[in-house]
Design a protein around this motif. Sequence first.
Motif, PDB file in Angstrom:
ATOM      1  N   GLY A   1      47.170 115.972 -28.459  1.00 40.05           N
ATOM      2  CA  GLY A   1      47.046 116.569 -27.138  1.00 40.05           C
ATOM      3  C   GLY A   1      47.524 118.012 -27.127  1.00 40.05           C
ATOM      4  O   GLY A   1      48.243 118.456 -28.017  1.00 40.05           O
ATOM      5  N   SER A   2      47.141 118.701 -26.087  1.00 41.01           N
ATOM      6  CA  SER A   2      47.494 120.113 -25.951  1.00 41.01           C
ATOM      7  C   SER A   2      48.904 120.308 -25.397  1.00 41.01           C
ATOM      8  O   SER A   2      49.422 121.410 -25.398  1.00 41.01           O
TER       9      SER A   2
ATOM     10  N   LYS B   1      44.838 119.311 -18.735  1.00 41.30           N
ATOM     11  CA  LYS B   1      43.885 120.111 -19.509  1.00 41.30           C
ATOM     12  C   LYS B   1      43.061 119.197 -20.403  1.00 41.30           C
ATOM     13  O   LYS B   1      41.845 119.324 -20.485  1.00 41.30           O
ATOM     14  N   ASP B   2      43.748 118.262 -21.069  1.00 46.48           N
ATOM     15  CA  ASP B   2      43.069 117.352 -21.981  1.00 46.48           C
ATOM     16  C   ASP B   2      42.037 116.485 -21.263  1.00 46.48           C
ATOM     17  O   ASP B   2      41.021 116.106 -21.840  1.00 46.48           O
ATOM     18  N   LEU B   3      42.301 116.197 -19.977  1.00 47.57           N
ATOM     19  CA  LEU B   3      41.374 115.371 -19.200  1.00 47.57           C
ATOM     20  C   LEU B   3      40.313 116.194 -18.478  1.00 47.57           C
ATOM     21  O   LEU B   3      39.478 115.646 -17.764  1.00 47.57           O
ATOM     22  N   GLY B   4      40.357 117.523 -18.650  1.00 49.67           N
ATOM     23  CA  GLY B   4      39.319 118.379 -18.098  1.00 49.67           C
ATOM     24  C   GLY B   4      39.484 118.752 -16.637  1.00 49.67           C
ATOM     25  O   GLY B   4      38.510 119.135 -15.982  1.00 49.67           O
ATOM     26  N   PHE B   5      40.692 118.670 -16.105  1.00 51.17           N
ATOM     27  CA  PHE B   5      40.941 119.051 -14.715  1.00 51.17           C
ATOM     28  C   PHE B   5      40.729 120.545 -14.527  1.00 51.17           C
ATOM     29  O   PHE B   5      41.016 121.338 -15.423  1.00 51.17           O
TER      30      PHE B   5
ATOM     31  N   ARG C   1      42.134 123.884 -12.976  1.00 48.27           N
ATOM     32  CA  ARG C   1      43.499 124.367 -12.730  1.00 48.27           C
ATOM     33  C   ARG C   1      44.563 123.424 -13.337  1.00 48.27           C
ATOM     34  O   ARG C   1      45.490 122.999 -12.661  1.00 48.27           O
ATOM     35  N   PRO C   2      44.437 123.110 -14.622  1.00 48.13           N
ATOM     36  CA  PRO C   2      45.397 122.180 -15.231  1.00 48.13           C
ATOM     37  C   PRO C   2      46.828 122.697 -15.218  1.00 48.13           C
ATOM     38  O   PRO C   2      47.767 121.897 -15.101  1.00 48.13           O
ATOM     39  N   GLY C   3      47.021 124.008 -15.299  1.00 44.52           N
ATOM     40  CA  GLY C   3      48.373 124.560 -15.259  1.00 44.52           C
ATOM     41  C   GLY C   3      49.058 124.263 -13.942  1.00 44.52           C
ATOM     42  O   GLY C   3      50.251 123.957 -13.898  1.00 44.52           O
ATOM     43  N   GLU C   4      48.302 124.351 -12.857  1.00 46.64           N
ATOM     44  CA  GLU C   4      48.865 124.065 -11.536  1.00 46.64           C
ATOM     45  C   GLU C   4      49.266 122.593 -11.421  1.00 46.64           C
ATOM     46  O   GLU C   4      50.345 122.267 -10.928  1.00 46.64           O
ATOM     47  N   TYR C   5      48.407 121.708 -11.899  1.00 47.59           N
ATOM     48  CA  TYR C   5      48.733 120.285 -11.856  1.00 47.59           C
ATOM     49  C   TYR C   5      49.961 119.968 -12.700  1.00 47.59           C
ATOM     50  O   TYR C   5      50.832 119.208 -12.301  1.00 47.59           O
ATOM     51  N   GLN C   6      50.039 120.576 -13.890  1.00 44.79           N
ATOM     52  CA  GLN C   6      51.185 120.337 -14.764  1.00 44.79           C
ATOM     53  C   GLN C   6      52.459 120.878 -14.136  1.00 44.79           C
ATOM     54  O   GLN C   6      53.512 120.243 -14.189  1.00 44.79           O
ATOM     55  N   ALA C   7      52.371 122.069 -13.537  1.00 46.53           N
ATOM     56  CA  ALA C   7      53.540 122.663 -12.886  1.00 46.53           C
ATOM     57  C   ALA C   7      54.033 121.775 -11.755  1.00 46.53           C
ATOM     58  O   ALA C   7      55.239 121.541 -11.607  1.00 46.53           O
TER      59      ALA C   7
END
Length: 107
Positions: free
Chosen positions: A8-9, A14-18, A20-26
């Motif tokens: 995984g990254s 991000k890995d699931l293709g969302f 704005r993955p940075g926003e979700y992770q934050a």
Amino acid sequence: MTEKITRGSGNVFKDLGFDRPGEYQAKADLAKQVIKIIEQRKLTQKQAAELIGAAQPDISRLKAGQLKGFTLDRLLSFLLHLDWNIQIRVTKPKGKGKRGVLETVAA
């Protein structure tokens, strides 16, 4: 049968293709930090809600990882109400053609 394993990254969104993955992770990282502090202080959900200016069901949703409706701004506000410092650093991406990313680092 050989299974293919993909590393995984570091950001499941991000890995699931969302988008704005940075926003979700934050948001996930900040929510995790809020819950960690609440648990360390041994606060009830009601006590925590009163302290951070939220409703008790909000604390329950945070603990369950249900982050819909929680903005980055609101989660940052919760941390401030819990007397934690927040540092925001803006930097230029390294490397030609690189895009900006949103990252969180929690102590």
